[in-house]
Design a protein around this motif. Structure first.
Motif, PDB file in Angstrom:
ATOM      1  N   TRP A  72     -13.352 100.983  30.257  1.00  0.00           N
ATOM      2  CA  TRP A  72     -13.817 100.098  31.327  1.00  0.00           C
ATOM      3  C   TRP A  72     -14.643  98.984  30.700  1.00  0.00           C
ATOM      4  CZ3 TRP A  72     -18.868 100.596  34.384  1.00  0.00           C
ATOM      5  CH2 TRP A  72     -18.988  99.543  35.303  1.00  0.00           C
ATOM      6  N   HIS A  73     -14.124  97.748  30.759  1.00  0.00           N
ATOM      7  CA  HIS A  73     -14.855  96.582  30.274  1.00  0.00           C
ATOM      8  C   HIS A  73     -15.832  96.158  31.370  1.00  0.00           C
ATOM      9  CE1 HIS A  73     -12.196  96.140  26.786  1.00  0.00           C
ATOM     10  NE2 HIS A  73     -11.196  96.463  27.616  1.00  0.00           N
ATOM     11  N   LYS A  77     -18.890  98.243  27.059  1.00  0.00           N
ATOM     12  CA  LYS A  77     -17.696  98.909  27.568  1.00  0.00           C
ATOM     13  C   LYS A  77     -17.964 100.412  27.598  1.00  0.00           C
ATOM     14  CE  LYS A  77     -15.341  97.238  24.118  1.00  0.00           C
ATOM     15  NZ  LYS A  77     -14.265  96.875  23.182  1.00  0.00           N
TER      16      LYS A  77
END
Length: 595
Positions: free
Chosen positions: A243-244, A331
């Motif tokens: 997940w950025h 992230k």
């Protein structure tokens, strides 16, 4: 930091490359400077030439004026005066031009002023002498004096012009010398700088080539690692996701799609699409956990279920950890594992534990039956046999008496077998807490229980002092009782039994046939006798339940005693070994962990 590490660093190569470019710029600057100097030298030469030329013109005009004056005096021809008139106009132009050319040279400006004064004086004398010559006063003292003064003035003008010419030549010579020196040094300097720059660039190129080779190898290694990771994901049934945080975008690995029952990258990686697979009963729980993840930038272990399109329900476990890269970008790296098999295995274990618990209850019931219900008819059989012997002894035949003896022997053996089974069942339960116990007292208590047989066989038992240990007291007493009873039972005929009990400590690395142990040191208790011994080939078999090395008619026993010993030692996380030599006795060694 070692030089080699600095040399191979990317930062060092950038510095070297930048330095090389700087050196090239320096060479260009030096070349530009010297070209400017050459241009300036050329301009100086041109300037000097123009000054020389103007001075020559000036001197030539004065000579022409003087020649015209002499020609007029001699011939009285007025045409000789034309150069004088023209020279006057040229002199003004030449003086202005000279003044302009030497405007940056104060000394020459001063010389021009002096020269102009001398020229004006010379022209005045020319005019005076011409006026006298026109009136035929050539022999007058005034004319002769004026003529002489004019010649002297003309000489001073000539000398001043020569002085100015010499000064310009000196300036030009100094400039040429300086320029020549710079020009002579410039090629060598440029050559050295060029060679140095080329060497640095070559060094940088070689290192970059080497780095590119290493980078290629690492890329190949990373590609191999990626394939290996993919295979590992498939085998271990887990998938990865990223997940950025700043972009709020997701990346899913190929195997995460497979865990969902889909083809890799078959749909866009986002929460909405993922939630379509989550079990309806777990959607709210997972949504809450994801919201906490986005708020706290962390994801602890969470469990939830998903439903594949074919209807299969899978159990998932997910975990995420925050990672900040060198550029400061955040992230979360996450792993999702399919734990369906674990859940099913856990349920299976629970089921088997219930079955085991039920079996234990049945075993407890068996123990109760063995200790009460089985022994009661056995006691009645033995009682009626005693009465039969007392009252019907005289009426029994010899065969009947033999049968009664066999029945008595069998019933006694059955009682021993039941007692030993109860004892083995009791030692099979190791729930009792360990107590700090005096081992010497437990040993003496076991001796006291065997006092009659010890006395009958005139046995000698010696023992070392044994330190206190954390044990289950009644089991350790039973251990000593069984081992000494075994030595007394299998003693040699016509030989008094000798039992020696010794104590020592043994390192785990020195334990026989033990490859791994979680304890470093062990209490070592050795029970040695001088009995009939046994064949060493049977050293492991004698600890097996109901296993006997001798016929029951030769020696009494049920074959359970040594099995009980082994079980007691195992209950204490220890080991027991046996060594035997036929007719030379046996040695039993007990290893109990030193807590």
């Amino acid at each position: 930091m070692p030089f080699k590490s600095i040399y191979y660093s990317e930062r060092f190569l950038k510095i070297i490359f930048g330095f090389s470019l700087f050196m090239v710029l320096v060479m260009g600057g030096i070349a530009y400077k010297h070209i400017r100097q050459l241009s300036r030298s050329t301009a100086d030469v041109q300037h000097n030439y123009e000054v020389h030329l103007e001075l020559e013109k000036l001197l030539s005009a004065l000579k022409d004026a003087e020649s015209g004056k002499r020609g007029f005096i001699i011939s009285r021809d007025s045409t000789f005066l034309e150069p004088l008139l023209l020279s006057s106009l040229e002199l003004d132009k030449n003086m202005e031009h000279l003044k302009f050319l030497t405007k940056d040279n104060p000394e020459q400006q001063k010389n021009i002023a002096e020269l102009k004064a001398k020229i004006v004086k010379s022209l005045d004398i020319f005019k005076k002498t011409l006026d006298l010559a026109a009136t035929d006063n050539l022999n007058s003292p005034e004319f002769i004096a004026g003529f002489r003064e004019g010649r002297q003035t003309m000489n001073s003008v000539r000398f001043k012009i020569i002085e100015m010419t010499t000064h310009e030549s000196d300036v030009l010579g100094t400039s040429k010398e300086k320029s020549s020196k710079n020009i002579s040094n410039t090629p060598m300097l440029l050559y050295y700088v060029l060679i140095l720059s080329l060497l640095i660039l070559l060094l940088t190129y070689l290192q970059n080539s080497k780095n590119l080779k290493v980078l290629k190898e690492k890329n190949e290694l990373l590609e191999t690692f990626k394939k290996s990771t993919t295979q590992s994901e498939i085998i271990s049934k887990h998938g990865n996701w990223i997940w950025h945080i700043e972009e709020n975008t997701f990346e899913y690995s190929d195997n995460l799609y497979r865990l969902l029952g889909e083809e890799p990258q078959s749909f866009e990686a986002n929460l909405a699409n993922y939630m379509d697979f989550v079990h309806p009963d777990d959607v709210d729980k997972l949504t809450e956990q994801v919201n906490k993840m986005m708020e706290n930038e962390d994801l602890p272990f969470i469990h939830y279920r998903i439903i594949q399109k074919n209807g299969s329900i899978k159990h998932f476990k997910a975990y995420g950890k925050l990672l900040i890269d060198s550029d400061g970008h955040k992230k979360i790296l996450g792993t999702t594992a399919d734990i369906t098999d674990e859940i099913e295995n856990y349920r299976l274990i629970e089921k088997r534990n219930l079955e085991l618990e039920r079996s234990n209850k049945e075993l407890s019931s068996f123990n109760y039956v063995a200790s009460h219900d089985l022994q009661e008819p056995l006691r009645k059989i033995q009682t009626f046999l005693s009465r039969l012997e007392e009252k019907e002894q005289d009426h029994l035949s010899n065969n009947g008496k033999v049968y009664i003896e066999r029945i008595k022997s069998s019933s006694t053996r059955m009682r021993s077998l039941i007692d030993d089974l109860l004892q083995f069942s009791r030692t099979n339960r190791s729930e009792e807490a360990l107590e700090d116990s005096n081992i010497n007292i437990l040993l003496e208590t076991a001796k006291h229980d065997l006092v009659e047989i010890i006395s009958d066989k005139r046995a000698r038992i010696s023992s070392d002092f044994i330190p206190s240990m954390k044990v289950i007291p009644f089991q350790i007493k039973q251990l000593f009782l069984n081992l000494m009873s075994n030595s007394l039972k299998y003693s040699r005929e016509l030989t008094a039994p000798v039992i020696t009990i010794t104590y020592s400590q043994t390192k785990a690395s020195d334990l026989p046939k033990i490859k791994y142990s979680k304890h470093n040191l062990y209490h070592t208790i050795t029970v040695k006798d001088n009995g009939i011994g046994f064949d060493q080939d049977y050293a492991e078999k004698i600890f097996i339940l109901f296993n006997r090395l001798h016929n029951k008619n030769e020696y009494s026993g049920t074959g359970i005693g040594l099995s009980i010993c082994k079980k007691i030692v195992e209950n204490h996380n220890g080991y027991i070994t046996a060594e035997g030599d036929i007719n030379n006795g046996s040695i039993f060694t007990i290893y109990l962990p030193l807590s």
